[in-house]
Design a protein around this motif. Structure first.
Motif, short mmCIF file in Angstrom:
data_model
loop_
_atom_site.label_atom_id
_atom_site.label_comp_id
_atom_site.label_asym_id
_atom_site.label_seq_id
_atom_site.Cartn_x
_atom_site.Cartn_y
_atom_site.Cartn_z
N MET A 171 97.43 40.94 -17.02
CA MET A 171 98.03 40.02 -17.98
C MET A 171 99.04 39.11 -17.30
O MET A 171 98.87 37.91 -17.24
CB MET A 171 98.70 40.78 -19.12
N ALA A 172 100.10 39.73 -16.78
CA ALA A 172 101.21 38.93 -16.29
C ALA A 172 100.74 37.98 -15.19
O ALA A 172 100.78 36.76 -15.33
CB ALA A 172 102.31 39.84 -15.77
N MET A 173 100.24 38.54 -14.09
CA MET A 173 99.95 37.67 -12.95
C MET A 173 98.72 36.82 -13.22
O MET A 173 98.74 35.61 -13.01
CB MET A 173 99.78 38.52 -11.70
N ALA A 174 97.63 37.41 -13.73
CA ALA A 174 96.45 36.59 -14.04
C ALA A 174 96.84 35.49 -15.02
O ALA A 174 96.54 34.31 -14.81
CB ALA A 174 95.34 37.46 -14.60
N GLY A 175 97.55 35.86 -16.07
CA GLY A 175 97.92 34.87 -17.07
C GLY A 175 98.78 33.77 -16.49
O GLY A 175 98.52 32.58 -16.67
N VAL A 176 99.80 34.16 -15.72
CA VAL A 176 100.70 33.16 -15.17
C VAL A 176 99.96 32.27 -14.18
O VAL A 176 100.14 31.05 -14.16
CB VAL A 176 101.90 33.84 -14.52
N PHE A 177 99.07 32.86 -13.39
CA PHE A 177 98.36 32.04 -12.41
C PHE A 177 97.43 31.04 -13.11
O PHE A 177 97.31 29.90 -12.68
CB PHE A 177 97.57 32.91 -11.42
N SER A 178 96.81 31.46 -14.21
CA SER A 178 95.96 30.47 -14.89
C SER A 178 96.84 29.41 -15.54
O SER A 178 96.47 28.24 -15.60
CB SER A 178 95.06 31.14 -15.92
N ALA A 179 98.04 29.81 -15.98
CA ALA A 179 98.97 28.80 -16.51
C ALA A 179 99.31 27.80 -15.41
O ALA A 179 99.27 26.58 -15.61
CB ALA A 179 100.25 29.46 -17.02
N PHE A 180 99.57 28.31 -14.21
CA PHE A 180 99.83 27.41 -13.08
C PHE A 180 98.63 26.51 -12.84
O PHE A 180 98.76 25.29 -12.70
CB PHE A 180 100.11 28.22 -11.82
N ALA A 181 97.43 27.11 -12.80
CA ALA A 181 96.23 26.31 -12.56
C ALA A 181 96.18 25.16 -13.56
O ALA A 181 95.98 24.00 -13.19
CB ALA A 181 94.99 27.18 -12.67
N GLY A 182 96.43 25.49 -14.83
CA GLY A 182 96.39 24.46 -15.85
C GLY A 182 97.40 23.36 -15.58
O GLY A 182 97.11 22.17 -15.72
N ILE A 183 98.59 23.78 -15.16
CA ILE A 183 99.63 22.77 -14.95
C ILE A 183 99.31 21.89 -13.75
O ILE A 183 99.38 20.66 -13.82
CB ILE A 183 100.98 23.44 -14.81
N TYR A 184 98.86 22.52 -12.65
CA TYR A 184 98.50 21.69 -11.49
C TYR A 184 97.33 20.77 -11.84
O TYR A 184 97.22 19.66 -11.34
CB TYR A 184 98.12 22.59 -10.30
N TYR A 185 96.46 21.26 -12.75
CA TYR A 185 95.25 20.50 -13.06
C TYR A 185 95.55 19.35 -14.02
O TYR A 185 95.10 18.22 -13.82
CB TYR A 185 94.23 21.46 -13.67
N TRP A 186 96.37 19.59 -15.04
CA TRP A 186 96.59 18.59 -16.08
C TRP A 186 97.84 17.75 -15.85
O TRP A 186 98.10 16.80 -16.59
CB TRP A 186 96.66 19.28 -17.45
N TYR A 187 98.60 18.10 -14.81
CA TYR A 187 99.84 17.34 -14.56
C TYR A 187 99.60 15.83 -14.54
O TYR A 187 100.34 15.08 -15.17
CB TYR A 187 100.45 17.81 -13.24
N PRO A 188 98.54 15.35 -13.86
CA PRO A 188 98.30 13.90 -13.85
C PRO A 188 98.16 13.32 -15.25
O PRO A 188 98.54 12.18 -15.51
CB PRO A 188 97.00 13.76 -13.06
N LEU A 189 97.66 14.12 -16.16
CA LEU A 189 97.48 13.65 -17.54
C LEU A 189 98.84 13.37 -18.18
O LEU A 189 98.99 12.47 -18.99
CB LEU A 189 96.76 14.75 -18.34
N LEU A 190 99.83 14.16 -17.76
CA LEU A 190 101.17 14.01 -18.34
C LEU A 190 101.92 12.86 -17.70
O LEU A 190 102.65 12.13 -18.37
CB LEU A 190 101.96 15.30 -18.11
#
Ligand code: HEA
Ligand code: HEA
Ligand code: CUA
Ligand code: CU
Lengths: 252, 252, 568
Positions: free
Chosen positions: C410-429
């Motif tokens: 939960m913790a690490m998998a979840g946080v890492f996918s959160a990171f993935a999302g942020i690195y991925y969608w950051y340009p959108l922001l």
């Protein structure tokens, strides 16, 4: 800080077009369905006048689904309780579950509530009556509203009657020394009926709103939504009540 | 695996066995998977553009392959669950053993108390109102109850080696977790409920008893000792406790 | 070309804060999540310090008492589960891209959506305030089992602190349900022309399922919380048994059972953990497809697995209660359903692993963090089927083995996918990219440190070390032999937390100085990158690979806009 969030062209266009906000999107909601494959050929845009209505209905239903779970959980307490009791200082096992004599007035209340679903259903139907709605679309008076109004009023009255009836029921029980925390059965009873009464209270608020809305709102569709959603909420509450009622009266 | 504390219970052997092969299986799956990830990073980064033109749509072979692996893994899970269930059935779903040693375990913030029913094999009544540790009656034994007269209350659990033990789990206040790592034994003591737990200590020695369910600021120091001794020593010990009981006169 | 900003409010507050624009709300949610995760991390570091150096005095505070430790753990768990791993994947990300991904320009109910955020914020404030009331925060763990959580006398923090906790949770339930209703309707009714169910991106499928779960699970928790409050203040006793004696004092005779709460809480609790991971799973599929330039090979299978996980997830809660005194046959049954739910998860894992070998990987940070997610989900998930066996769980329950399990999965998998999302969608922001260099540093340190922190916990667990132990040495036992391991864990935890500073620097620095990128930096197919306001979808979500389209190696879901109709 937020100043740095400068999005590129299209993203800026994706800025809130607001609900009921003017152009461009409100005119052509991107809504709907999507089930069938031949969209490409189909001219898109507003998908029938009922689009918004269906949207609100769906929201109302999913909300009610959650509400149903809420009640189901409260009721689950009922099923762990009956075999409950405690050891008295004199060391006798005292069952805390005193089967409660449901006050007869509950029957009347139930009847009233059932009646009220009928009335509001009629009101709801009125607002979807083809010809009248046509006229309203064309702005020739508001026959549908005029037809629905009395039924809506009736529902409001019945609803208030029901709440009053519940109040009386509580009074009677209190007189029999059957208080909120006097035994598990009682606080189960007060909790579920109380919660349900609170929901109905909100429901009556919604009814009043719908009533005013019918006359105030300019868009036919919005009037329909106001009444329709209230109606479904009211039906659900009646359903829950029947459920609770059967539980209280027959399963102790 | 040698991380586990030394095991002293009959079923513990089986449990260690199961745990061992489960951990092995899972560990190698874990290694394999991580290896695949690394492999992907190492080789797929520099995949030659040539082989890129190929392998666009996955063929049926792909699915068949995946399904086979999935099937294998599912088989593994089922094997785990099946073997595990046999132990579970033996430990929890089996009926009471022949003349087990009867002990009642009571959890109290932040102490374990152990009660032996004595010669008559019956536990005396307890009354919440009588509970008072200062007066040496932490369990609230009722002096009026003849069954209680010979009940031995101890803060250390002494058991004979090689005989099945039937524990009766109680809690006075909040949920506690009766946990004996050396016996591979754990069950919550829940207030208002009587739990039952069976096991057979085999290896004489000292074991620790812990509390595995957070129960308050003393949770970490809510510990007791389990001493497994040969039958003879056990009889001597219990007899001694009985004697001192009578010497000290009747119960408070 | 129309200029929407013409009608948009100009005033900063109205535009950025009191907004009904889902993208602005997403930013607010992200900041909330950031605040929560920083607090939670700080608490976790204090936890580590006290475990390993019990006599260490904290500045401005002194030596933590055992109850302080329990308060830290409780608040850490609550913050992380609710305000990080529910808020970020299940609230922030949908607000960021959900409408765009289905070709809508807005949520179905923008006001409802905004309301959800403000209730969440209120809940967050309420929770934090528990630290500052007399006797401080609650100490009964994030699961708050009664009667411990019911009797104020049961321990410090169980008074007003506990009340605040319950109210905070109730508020959070309200917000979660409100938000999810909006998501459900948005997904079901606002899809643009051509966006059939067969063409939904897997992220959207995940949000559909997790929103459904949210409506059910959080409504249940809301009711349970209400009952607990009633028990504490209205004299009811749903969870209070009879004959309670608390430190010598006889309590009012109740007539309920704590088991009721255990069942209710976990009926919420297990779906909740899947709510927190499902969006990450959907995102993983999308990112893998994008960064291997290959389609998702088993789209149908993935959708089926997601739905199956959602359904089965409602029927496994009993695996948290194997040793609680629940009927052993029920234990057997729940063990089976739990094994069953491991199968669809495994199916997804296998598909992901296979995807890695179907194209050329592009080692950008989103891919790295996605592979990190994979690594953790596997290493954490694999211990699941072990815990799922009542017999073995009877030894492992509430030991650090479980703590290891859920921190990895939960913790690490979840946080890492959160990171993935942020690195991925950051340009959108921002129209800019996060710095790749810093990103890689952040990734590798976090990966190593995370394993260094949570892998040894398995060993501590096998050694029998229980959870919620303020110190490892007691009157009779001593886990002192574990102290070296625990110290190692602590050091590694500090490294892990330190690595996050790199991320924070990157997050704020790149907003100003990051490299500008064009509308579709990852050459992605899904609509949030399409740059089309009113798309008509003509093909599936993941068409990548050579020959996908004449010019490039991917085929966007929608290329053309509808002819702009009348606009005033
Ligand atoms: C999401 C869940 C989550 C996360 C991330 C963490 C993170 C950590 N946890 Fe947590 N922990 C729990 C959930 C979590 N924990 C739960 C539920 C419990 C049980 C509580 C109870 O029993 O009541 C628990 C209990 C728990 C214990 C057991 C205490 C005990 O029982 O005695 C310990 C002990 O070491 C611990 C340590 C840590 C450490 C060192 C981290 C470190 O990994 C912290 C490092 C932080 C990060 C790596 C995250 C960084 C992320 C960002 C900076 C940004 C995210 C993105 C945006 C918001 C933009 N935790
Ligand atoms: C995101 C959160 C999350 C997820 C996804 C899971 C996933 C799973 N969990 Fe977990 N769990 C928690 C969060 C989560 N859990 C938390 C927070 C707790 C503790 C709560 C508390 O007590 O405080 C907990 C506790 C917990 C328990 C109770 C332990 C106890 O308290 O005694 C159990 C028992 O059955 C369990 C089981 C499982 C199982 C079977 C899965 C399965 O879904 C796992 C499925 C995944 C896999 C099985 C991996 C598949 C990988 C492969 C197949 C590799 C293939 C390799 C090659 C091909 C080479 N979990
Ligand atoms: Cu008793 Cu923890
Ligand atoms: Cu679970």
């Amino acid at each position: 800080m937020p100043a740095t969030f400068t999005r590129h062209q299209v993203e800026t266009e994706r800025r809130d077009t607001g609900y009921g906000g003017k152009p461009p999107v409100d005119r052509r909601p991107t809504g709907g369905g999507g089930g069938d494959e031949n969209w490409d050929s189909r001219p898109s845009g507003r998908r029938g006048p009922r689009e918004q209505l269906l949207r609100f209905r769906l929201a109302m239903f999913s909300g009610l689904a959650g509400d149903f779970v809420f009640f189901a959980v409260l009721v689950s307490a009922f099923f762990v309780h009956p075999n409950s009791g405690h050891i008295s200082p004199a060391d006798l096992f005292v069952s805390d579950w005193h089967p409660m004599q449901a006050p007869p007035i509950l029957w009347i209340n139930t009847a009233i509530l059932l009646l009220s679903t009928l009335t509001i259903e009629v009101a709801r139907r009125q607002l979807f009556h083809e010809i009248d709605i046509m006229e309203e679309w064309l702005g020739l008076g508001r026959p549908a509203v005029r037809r629905a109004a009395p039924w809506l009023l009736a529902t409001i009255v019945l609803g208030i009657l029901f709440l009053a009836g519940q109040w009386i029921a509580w009074q009677q029980l209190a007189h029999e020394g059957f208080f909120f925390s006097s035994n598990p059965n009682s606080h189960f009873f007060y909790l579920v009926t109380g919660t349900h009464a609170f929901h109905l209270f909100l429901g009556i608020g919604a009814l009043l709103f719908a009533f005013v809305a019918m006359f105030r709102l300019r868009k036919v569709e919005l009037r329909q939504i106001a009444v329709d959603c209230t109606a479904w909420y009211w039906h659900a509450m009646t359903l829950f009540w029947v459920f609770l009622f059967v539980l209280i009266v027959f399963f102790q | 695996m040698n991380w586990l504390p030394p095991n002293g219970a009959l079923d513990g052997v089986t449990l260690d066995h199961l745990l061992r092969w489960n951990l092995d299986a899972v560990f190698w799956l874990f290694v394999a998977a991580q290896a695949l990830l690394v492999a992907a990073l190492v080789w797929r980064l520099r995949a030659s553009p040539a082989r890129e033109a190929t392998a666009s749509r996955p063929g049926t072979r792909f699915f068949v392959g995946e399904m086979l692996v999935l099937l294998a893994i599912t088989g593994l899970y089922i094997a785990m669950d099946f073997t595990g269930h046999q132990l579970w059935a033996a430990r929890r779903e089996a009926g009471p053993a022949e003349h087990p040693v009867q002990v009642e375990v009571t959890g109290v913030q932040f102490q374990w108390y152990f009660r032996y029913p004595g010669a008559d094999g019956m536990y005396g009544r307890v009354r919440p109102a009588l509970v008072s540790a200062p007066n040496g009656n932490p369990l609230g034994l009722d002096p009026g109850d003849p069954h209680g007269q010979d009940d031995v209350v101890s803060s250390i659990l002494v058991l004979p080696a090689g005989r099945p033990v039937n524990l009766r789990l109680r809690s006075q206040d909040v949920i506690h977790g009766f946990f004996v790592p050396g016996m591979r034994l754990k069950q919550d003591a829940i207030p208002g409920m009587i739990g039952h737990l069976q096991f057979t200590p085999t290896v004489p020695g000292e074991y620790v008893i812990l509390c595995s369910q957070v129960c308050g600021l003393g949770h970490a120091r809510m510990q007791a000792r389990l001493r497994v001794v040969p039958q003879a020593d056990y009889d001597r010990w219990i007899a001694g406790r009985e004697k001192s009981l009578l010497a000290s006169g009747d119960r408070p | 070309m129309r200029t929407p900003s013409a009608s948009a409010p100009t005033n900063f507050l109205r535009r950025r804060i009191f907004t009904t624009n889902h993208r602005q709300l997403a930013i607010l949610y992200l900041f909330l999540g950031l605040a929560a995760v920083m607090t939670g991390t700080l608490l976790s570091l204090l936890i580590r310090l006290h475990r390993t150096w019990p006599t260490l005095a904290l500045p401005f505070y002194g030596i933590p008492k055992p109850e302080d430790y329990l308060a830290l753990v409780t608040m850490h768990g609550t913050l992380m589960v609710f305000f990080v791993l529910t808020v970020v994947p299940q609230s922030a990300f949908p607000n960021l891209v959900l409408p765009a991904q289905i070709g809508a320009t807005r949520m179905a109910f923008p006001r409802l959506n905004a309301a959800a955020f403000w209730i969440t914020l209120a809940s967050f404030m309420t929770l934090l305030s528990a630290f500052f009331v007399p006797q401080g925060a609650p100490i009964s763990g994030w699961t708050s089992y009664p009667p411990f959580s019911e009797l104020a006398a049961a321990g410090p923090g169980q008074g007003s602190g506990m009340d605040l906790w319950i109210v905070a949770i109730a508020l959070f339930c309200l917000a979660a349900v409100t938000g999810s209703v909006n998501f459900l309707v948005t997904i079901l009714r606002l899809r643009c022309p051509g966006m059939t169910f067969g063409r939904l991106p897997l992220t959207v499928w995940s949000w559909l399922v997790s929103s459904g779960l949210t409506v059910i699970a959080f409504s249940a928790l809301l009711a349970a919380a209400a009952m607990l409050l009633a028990d504490r203040h209205c004299g009811t006793s749903f969870f209070l048994p009879s004959g309670e004696v608390l430190n010598g004092i006889v309590q009012r005779p109740g007539s309920g059972s704590p088991m009721l709460w255990l069942h209710l809480f976990w009926f919420f609790g297990h779906p909740e953990v899947y709510i927190s991971i499902l969006p990450g799973m959907g995102l993983t599929s999308s990112i893998l497809a994008n960064f291997t330039r290959r389609s998702v090979p088993a789209y149908g299978l993935m959708v089926a697995s997601t739905l199956l996980i959602g359904v089965l997830g409602l029927g496994v809660w009993g695996h948290h209660l194997f040793v609680s005194g629940m009927n052993p046959y029920a234990g057997t049954a729940f063990g089976l359903t739990t094994i069953a739910i491991a199968v669809p998860s495994s199916a997804e894992v296998l598909t992901w692993l296979a995807m890695l070998f179907r194209g050329r990987l592009q080692a950008a940070t989103p891919l790295l963090f996605t592979m990190g997610f994979l690594s953790f989900f596997i290493s954490g998930g694999l211990t699941g089927p072990i815990l799922a066996q009542p017999a073995l769980d009877a030894y492992l329950h509430n030991t650090f083995f479980v703590v290891a399990h859920f921190h990895l999965v939960m913790a690490m998998a979840g946080v890492f996918s959160a990171f993935a999302g942020i690195y991925y969608w950051y340009p959108l922001l921002t129209g800019r990219r996060l710095n790749e260099m810093l990103g890689q540093i952040h990734f590798w340190i976090s990966l190593v440190a995370a394993y260094g922190t949570f892998f040894p916990m398995h060993l501590a667990g096998l050694a029998g070390e229980p959870r919620h132990y303020a110190q490892l040495t007691g009157p009779v036992t001593a886990f002192a032999n574990l102290l070296p391991v625990e110290r190692g864990i602590t050091w590694s935890a500090f490294l892990l937390a330190a690595a996050q500073i790199v991320f924070l620097i990157n997050l704020f620095r790149s907003a100003r100085h990051g490299a500008h990128v064009d509308a579709n930096p990852w050459r992605a197919t899904t609509l949030e990158w399409s740059g089309v306001l009113h798309p008509i979808v003509r093909n599936g979500p993941y068409i990548y690979g050579p020959g996908a389209s004449p010019q490039q190696d991917f085929l966007p879901q929608a290329t053309t806009s509808e002819p702009a109709t009348r606009s005033s």
